[in-house]
Motif scaffolding. Structure first.
Motif, PDB file in Angstrom:
ATOM      1  N   PHE A   2       0.816  -1.227   0.000  1.00  0.00           N
ATOM      2  CA  PHE A   2       0.000   0.000   0.000  1.00  0.00           C
ATOM      3  C   PHE A   2       0.841   1.264   0.000  1.00  0.00           C
ATOM      4  CE2 PHE A   2      -1.538   3.295   2.992  1.00  0.00           C
ATOM      5  CZ  PHE A   2      -2.413   3.938   2.132  1.00  0.00           C
ATOM      6  N   LEU A   3       1.576   1.510   1.090  1.00  0.00           N
ATOM      7  CA  LEU A   3       2.119   2.846   1.310  1.00  0.00           C
ATOM      8  C   LEU A   3       3.149   3.263   0.272  1.00  0.00           C
ATOM      9  CD1 LEU A   3       2.076   5.348   3.091  1.00  0.00           C
ATOM     10  CD2 LEU A   3       3.986   4.369   4.370  1.00  0.00           C
ATOM     11  N   TRP A   4       4.163   2.422   0.017  1.00  0.00           N
ATOM     12  CA  TRP A   4       5.245   2.872  -0.864  1.00  0.00           C
ATOM     13  C   TRP A   4       4.735   3.175  -2.268  1.00  0.00           C
ATOM     14  CZ3 TRP A   4       8.138   4.687   2.381  1.00  0.00           C
ATOM     15  CH2 TRP A   4       8.741   3.994   3.430  1.00  0.00           C
ATOM     16  N   GLY A   5       3.900   2.303  -2.814  1.00  0.00           N
ATOM     17  CA  GLY A   5       3.391   2.550  -4.165  1.00  0.00           C
ATOM     18  C   GLY A   5       2.533   3.800  -4.232  1.00  0.00           C
ATOM     19  N   HIS A   6       1.640   3.957  -3.252  1.00  0.00           N
ATOM     20  CA  HIS A   6       0.767   5.132  -3.218  1.00  0.00           C
ATOM     21  C   HIS A   6       1.591   6.398  -3.026  1.00  0.00           C
ATOM     22  CE1 HIS A   6      -2.672   7.561  -2.824  1.00  0.00           C
ATOM     23  NE2 HIS A   6      -2.871   7.472  -1.522  1.00  0.00           N
ATOM     24  N   LEU A   7       2.593   6.308  -2.157  1.00  0.00           N
ATOM     25  CA  LEU A   7       3.439   7.467  -1.876  1.00  0.00           C
ATOM     26  C   LEU A   7       4.228   7.888  -3.113  1.00  0.00           C
ATOM     27  CD1 LEU A   7       4.447   9.389   0.355  1.00  0.00           C
ATOM     28  CD2 LEU A   7       6.222   7.693   0.875  1.00  0.00           C
ATOM     29  N   LYS A   8       4.824   6.931  -3.802  1.00  0.00           N
ATOM     30  CA  LYS A   8       5.639   7.272  -4.973  1.00  0.00           C
ATOM     31  C   LYS A   8       4.793   7.830  -6.109  1.00  0.00           C
ATOM     32  CE  LYS A   8       9.523   4.215  -3.991  1.00  0.00           C
ATOM     33  NZ  LYS A   8      10.407   3.121  -4.435  1.00  0.00           N
ATOM     34  N   SER A   9       3.563   7.351  -6.241  1.00  0.00           N
ATOM     35  CA  SER A   9       2.702   7.913  -7.288  1.00  0.00           C
ATOM     36  C   SER A   9       2.411   9.383  -7.032  1.00  0.00           C
ATOM     37  CB  SER A   9       1.395   7.111  -7.373  1.00  0.00           C
ATOM     38  OG  SER A   9       0.601   7.311  -6.211  1.00  0.00           O
ATOM     39  N   MET A  10       2.389   9.789  -5.764  1.00  0.00           N
ATOM     40  CA  MET A  10       2.149  11.190  -5.422  1.00  0.00           C
ATOM     41  C   MET A  10       3.439  12.009  -5.547  1.00  0.00           C
ATOM     42  SD  MET A  10      -0.259  10.507  -2.070  1.00  0.00           S
ATOM     43  CE  MET A  10      -0.634  12.235  -1.759  1.00  0.00           C
ATOM     44  N   VAL A  11       4.544  11.433  -5.107  1.00  0.00           N
ATOM     45  CA  VAL A  11       5.818  12.157  -5.110  1.00  0.00           C
ATOM     46  C   VAL A  11       6.280  12.462  -6.530  1.00  0.00           C
ATOM     47  CG1 VAL A  11       8.282  11.942  -4.584  1.00  0.00           C
ATOM     48  CG2 VAL A  11       6.572  11.322  -2.864  1.00  0.00           C
ATOM     49  N   TYR A  12       6.089  11.496  -7.438  1.00  0.00           N
ATOM     50  CA  TYR A  12       6.641  11.633  -8.785  1.00  0.00           C
ATOM     51  C   TYR A  12       5.627  12.120  -9.814  1.00  0.00           C
ATOM     52  CZ  TYR A  12      10.572   9.031  -6.858  1.00  0.00           C
ATOM     53  OH  TYR A  12      11.641   8.630  -6.098  1.00  0.00           O
ATOM     54  N   MET A  13       4.593  12.823  -9.367  1.00  0.00           N
ATOM     55  CA  MET A  13       3.632  13.365 -10.329  1.00  0.00           C
ATOM     56  C   MET A  13       4.310  14.352 -11.278  1.00  0.00           C
ATOM     57  SD  MET A  13       0.156  13.848  -8.075  1.00  0.00           S
ATOM     58  CE  MET A  13      -0.755  14.455  -9.485  1.00  0.00           C
ATOM     59  N   THR A  14       5.296  15.070 -10.765  1.00  0.00           N
ATOM     60  CA  THR A  14       6.111  15.962 -11.602  1.00  0.00           C
ATOM     61  C   THR A  14       7.578  15.701 -11.294  1.00  0.00           C
ATOM     62  OG1 THR A  14       5.958  17.730  -9.945  1.00  0.00           O
ATOM     63  CG2 THR A  14       4.345  17.756 -11.728  1.00  0.00           C
ATOM     64  N   THR A  15       8.454  16.194 -12.150  1.00  0.00           N
ATOM     65  CA  THR A  15       9.884  15.920 -12.025  1.00  0.00           C
ATOM     66  C   THR A  15      10.449  16.499 -10.732  1.00  0.00           C
ATOM     67  OG1 THR A  15      10.084  15.996 -14.431  1.00  0.00           O
ATOM     68  CG2 THR A  15      12.124  16.173 -13.163  1.00  0.00           C
ATOM     69  N   VAL A  16      11.316  15.737 -10.102  1.00  0.00           N
ATOM     70  CA  VAL A  16      12.009  16.186  -8.889  1.00  0.00           C
ATOM     71  C   VAL A  16      13.341  16.795  -9.290  1.00  0.00           C
ATOM     72  CG1 VAL A  16      12.973  15.470  -6.680  1.00  0.00           C
ATOM     73  CG2 VAL A  16      10.901  14.360  -7.556  1.00  0.00           C
ATOM     74  N   ASP A  17      13.631  17.985  -8.777  1.00  0.00           N
ATOM     75  CA  ASP A  17      14.837  18.699  -9.195  1.00  0.00           C
ATOM     76  C   ASP A  17      16.027  18.505  -8.275  1.00  0.00           C
ATOM     77  OD1 ASP A  17      13.574  19.807 -11.448  1.00  0.00           O
ATOM     78  OD2 ASP A  17      12.681  21.388 -10.213  1.00  0.00           O
TER      79      ASP A  17
END
Length: 349
Positions: free
Chosen positions: A285-300
Motif C-alpha cells: 500500500f504505502l510505498w506505491g501510493h506514496l511514490k505515485s504522489m511524489v513523482y507526479m512531476t519531475t524532482v529537481d
C-alpha cells in the motif's frame, strides 16, 4: 452433439465425457464446441454455417473452423489471435469473433513474488498465528507497527502509457528520463492502526549499529503521539534486512518488546515470512501510493524530494477513509493467503 448437450443439462465438460463414452472412435470436440453448436441451432434454427458481415465483404465460417479455433485455445490459452489466425489461414478478426461469441476474453497475468521451497509454509504459519491472536483480541492487527525502508531516487517510476499531451497537432513533447546529476534517499516509515509513523531519512548504508541507535533514541519520540494504550499493546514488525538481524538489535527488541516483536532469527518471538511484501501494508500500500504522489512531476533536487515525501505522507495520514481500508485489506490478505494454501494469492485480489 445437441442431444448429448441436452442429456448433460448444458454441462459442456460433462458432454465431452459422455460423448467419448458413446462415440470412442470419433474425433472428440472440445467442450466449448458443444455450447457453440447448441446456441447456433437455438438462435438460427439450423446447423448451416453462419455469415458475418465485416463491412467490406462477407465470409463463411463453418462449424469445423470454430471447433479448431476453440480446440487450439484450449490446448494453449496464451496463443495470440494473430498467430493462430496466421497458422490456420484466417484473419485475427475472425479468430477474435469466435472467441467473443464464446464469451472468452483475454485476462492479464498478475505479477507475484517468487517464493522458495519453504516460504509457503512459513507464510501459512504466520497467518494462522495472526488469526489465533485475533481470536483472543480483535484489535490485535491494529496493535502491530508494520515498518519498512524504501529507496527514493530522482527518476522515480514512470509509466509512459499514462503520459499524454492533448493537442490538435503532434507537439512532439518529450520527458527526460536520464539525468547527469542523480541522487537517492533511504526512507523509513511505519503503519500502526490508523496512524503513519515517520517518515525518517536513514543513511544510504544502514548498519545494525545505526538501526539500534534509531530504535533506542528516535522511535520512542515518534511514538509519543500515539494513544498510551496503543503504545502499551504495540508489537513491532520488521523484515529480514541484515541490519534488523544484528545481535545487538535483537537483544534490544527482546528487552524493549519482550515476546512482542516480529522479525528474523530463531530468537524472534514470531518469525516474519521471507519474500512476503504482499503481507506488509508498507509494501502493498504505502510505498506505491506514496511514490505515485511524489513523482507526479519531475524532482529537481534532494531537498525537494524530501519535502514531497513529507507532504505526501501528511496527505495520506489525514485521509481517514484510506487509513481505515489499510487494516481491512490486511485482514483480507491474511485470509486469502490461508485459503490459497500454496502461499500465492495476489491473483485473487
Amino acid at each position: 452433439m445437441v442431444l448429448v448437450f441436452g442429456y448433460c443439462q448444458g454441462n459442456s465438460r460433462e458432454c465431452v465425457r459422455v460423448y467419448t463414452d458413446r462415440f470412442p472412435n470419433r474425433r472428440i470436440p472440445s467442450h466449448p464446441t458443444f455450447a457453440a453448436v447448441e446456441r447456433r441451432l437455438r438462435e438460427t434454427g439450423q446447423f448451416a454455417p453462419s455469415t458475418v458481415d465485416c463491412g467490406r465483404h462477407r465470409f463463411v465460417r463453418v462449424v469445423e473452423v470454430e471447433e479448431e479455433i476453440l480446440e487450439r485455445f484450449e490446448e494453449d490459452p496464451e496463443i495470440s489471435t494473430r498467430r493462430l489466425g496466421r497458422e490456420i489461414g484466417l484473419s485475427k478478426d475472425v479468430v477474435h469473433g469466435v472467441l467473443k461469441e464464446e464469451l472468452l476474453y483475454p485476462y492479464h497475468k498478475t505479477p507475484v513474488q517468487d517464493l522458495l521451497q519453504h516460504d509457503p509454509n512459513m507464510r501459512l504459519v504466520f497467518c494462522r498465528f495472526f488469526n489465533r491472536q485475533r481470536e483472543r483480541d480483535l484489535n490485535f492487527g491494529n496493535n502491530i507497527l508494520f515498518t519498512d525502508e524504501a529507496c527514493f531516487t530522482r527518476k522515480g517510476v514512470t509509466n509512459f502509457h499514462n503520459e499524454h499531451v492533448y493537442a490538435d497537432e503532434n507537439p512532439h513533447a518529450i520527458k527526460v528520463k536520464h539525468f547527469q546529476h542523480e541522487f537517492k534517499i533511504n526512507v523509513w516509515a511505519g503503519i500502526i492502526s490508523n496512524h503513519i509513523v515517520g517518515p525518517v531519512i536513514f543513511p544510504q548504508r544502514l548498519t545494525g549499529e545505526i538501526y539500534l541507535q534509531y530504535l533506542q533514541n528516535s522511535l520512542p519520540n515518534l511514538l509519543e503521539n500515539l494513544p498510551l494504550q496503543l503504545r502499551r499493546d504495540m508489537w513491532l514488525m520488521h523484515d529480514e534486512a541484515p541490519p534488523h538481524f544484528a545481535l545487538n538489535v535483537r537483544n534490544h527488541l527482546n528487552q524493549q518488546y519482550p515476546n512482542k516483536w516480529i522479525g528474523r532469527g530463531n530468537d524472534a518471538p514470531v518469525k516474519w515470512p521471507p519474500r512476503s511484501p504482499d503481507l506488509n501494508p508498507m509494501d502493498y500500500f504505502l510505498w506505491g501510493h506514496l511514490k505515485s504522489m511524489v513523482y507526479m512531476t519531475t524532482v529537481d533536487n534532494e531537498e525537494q524530494l524530501c519535502q514531497r515525501i513529507q507532504d505526501a505522507i501528511n496527505n495520506i495520514r489525514n485521509d481517514e477513509e484510506v487509513m481505515q481500508r489499510v487494516h481491512f485489506n490486511f485482514l483480507r490478505h491474511i485470509n486469502l493467503c490461508i485459503r490459497a494454501n500454496d502461499g500465492l494469492f495476489e491473483q485473487f485480489l
